[in-house]
Design an enzyme around this catalytic site. Sequence first.
Site, PDB file in Angstrom:
ATOM      1  N   LYS A 106      15.982  33.687  -4.894  1.00  0.00           N
ATOM      2  CA  LYS A 106      17.182  34.159  -5.457  1.00  0.00           C
ATOM      3  C   LYS A 106      16.987  34.694  -6.694  1.00  0.00           C
ATOM      4  CE  LYS A 106      21.741  32.234  -6.006  1.00  0.00           C
ATOM      5  NZ  LYS A 106      22.615  31.005  -6.023  1.00  0.00           N
ATOM      6  N   SER A 115      26.892  31.741  -3.717  1.00  0.00           N
ATOM      7  CA  SER A 115      26.303  32.995  -4.162  1.00  0.00           C
ATOM      8  C   SER A 115      24.849  33.125  -3.680  1.00  0.00           C
ATOM      9  CB  SER A 115      26.279  32.680  -5.868  1.00  0.00           C
ATOM     10  OG  SER A 115      25.315  31.563  -5.959  1.00  0.00           O
ATOM     11  N   SER A 151      26.618  26.677  -2.657  1.00  0.00           N
ATOM     12  CA  SER A 151      26.254  28.211  -2.674  1.00  0.00           C
ATOM     13  C   SER A 151      24.700  28.331  -1.737  1.00  0.00           C
ATOM     14  CB  SER A 151      25.499  28.760  -4.053  1.00  0.00           C
ATOM     15  OG  SER A 151      26.779  28.695  -4.800  1.00  0.00           O
TER      16      SER A 151
END
Length: 461
Positions: free
Chosen positions: A89, A159, A183
Site C-alpha cells: 500500500k 482505503s 480498510s
Amino acid sequence: MLTPGGDGPVESLADLTIVGAAEELRAGRVKAVELVEAVLSRARATEPHVNAYAHLDCDAALAAARDADRKWSDGQISGPLHGIPIGIKDLIATRGMPTEAGSDVLAGNVPNVDAAVVRRLRAAGAIITGKHRTHEFGIGMNAPPTRNPWDLTRYPGGSTAGGGVSVAVGSSLAAIGTDGGGSIRKPAAINGVVGLKPTFGMVDADGLVPGGTSVDHIGWLTRSVADAALLHDVLSDQPGSDRPVRAARPRIGCPAYFFDGIEEGIAEVVQRAVESLAERGAEVVLMDIPGMSETPRAHTLLVSWESARLHREWMDACPQRYHPASLRALQAGSRVADADLQWARDQRRRVRIAIDDAMDEHDLDALCTPTLALAPVPMAEMDPERLLPEYCRLTLPFNLSGHPAASVNCGTSPLGLPVGLQIVGRRYCEPTVLRLAAMTELPAMRPQPLPGVAEDQAAIV
C-alpha cells in the site's frame, strides 16, 4: 496443470495462492522469473481497467526475481516467501520506490529506508511488485479511482482498495495494507478475498505514513486463509497466543448490533455461512455487546484529531495540495474539543472492556458478523460523508478495541457480488481467528472475464 495449493486447476501462475506458488518454486517446476512475469503480465492487462497500482516497478521486480532464481540454484533460500510477488500500500515506506500516500502533498517522495514490515518481507524472500493505490492518507477518497473488478461502476472498498483489487485480479499474490477503520476488511469483502487485521501492535508500524495512530493496524489481503496465516507467521512481532478452538463444538457469538440494518441480500448470505459453521459442530450464541452504537462517533473523533495533529504543518504550508474532502476532514479534526476527545478515549477503553467481558460471559471462541452492512454502491452515487460511516460501522469497533479480525469470502449476493463474513477473536489470538476462518472459507473469487469498460466510465471520480 498447476494447482492453487492443491485446490483445483488455474489458468495462470498469476492465479496461484502463495502456498501453491511456493510449492511450485520449491519443486523446481516454476522459476521466480516466470511467476513474476505472469503477475506483471496480469497487471499490464488489468491496470487500464481497474487502476490498482499507483506505481508498478516491473524492472526492479524482475531483477529481484532473477536474483531469487540464482539463490535457488545456489541453495540459498531466503525464507518462506522466496520468489513470491507482493504489492505494498502506498502508505507504507519502500526504499527507492515512491511512497506518496495517494496525495500531492507527498508527490515525488522516495524513502531511503524500508518500513519495518517491508524489511521483513524482503528478508523472507518476497519480491515487491509496486505500490497499491490508497485513499489520500487513508482518510480521503481514492483519486484517480481504483475500480471494482466485479462491476467497474461500483465502490471498490477503501482505503486499501488497490490491494484488494490487485489480489482479486491476480496482479499480486498478496497485498500489505493498513486498517484504521476497516480498510483491509472492506476491500476483502467487496473483492471476494481474505483480509486479516491482526491485534493492535502485533505488526511493527515503523515506516507507516501516520494517520489515526491509536487505531491504525498493518495487515494483509490474500487469496486464502492459509496464505494469511503464513504472512502472520512472517510479519508479526509474536506468533500470538491461542485459546484452543474446541474441536467438537467451538462457541461463536453473533452480537445483535452487527446484524441490525443489514441489506437483505447480504444478511441471507452471512446467515448461511453461520449455519454452515453450526453444521460443522459450532455452537452459535445469540448475544449482544453494550456500547457499540457509540463507536462510530468515538472513532471519528479520535481519527480526525490524531490525523489533524500530525498534518498540521503540511496543512499550514500547502493546503491547496490536499483533496478538498481530505482537507475538510482534517480541518474538522483541528476543532475537536478537549472534552469530546477525552470522551472518545474513554469510549475506546470501554469498548475494549465490553468486548472482552462479553466473550468471557458467553465463553466464546470468536464473534461472527457481516463485514459490511451494504453492497458496494455505484461510484456515481458514492457520497463519502454519508456512506463511508455506514461502510465502516461493523468493522471500526475492532479498531478501537484492538481485537484481531478477518474477513473471509462466504458467497455472493443476489447482485452477483462477493459477501464477506467477519470473524473476530480475543486479543493476540490470531490462530483462533484463522482456524475458524478456514472452517467457513470458500475459494477466493476472481472475476473472469473482467467486465469491459464503458465509454462513460472514464469520467467517474
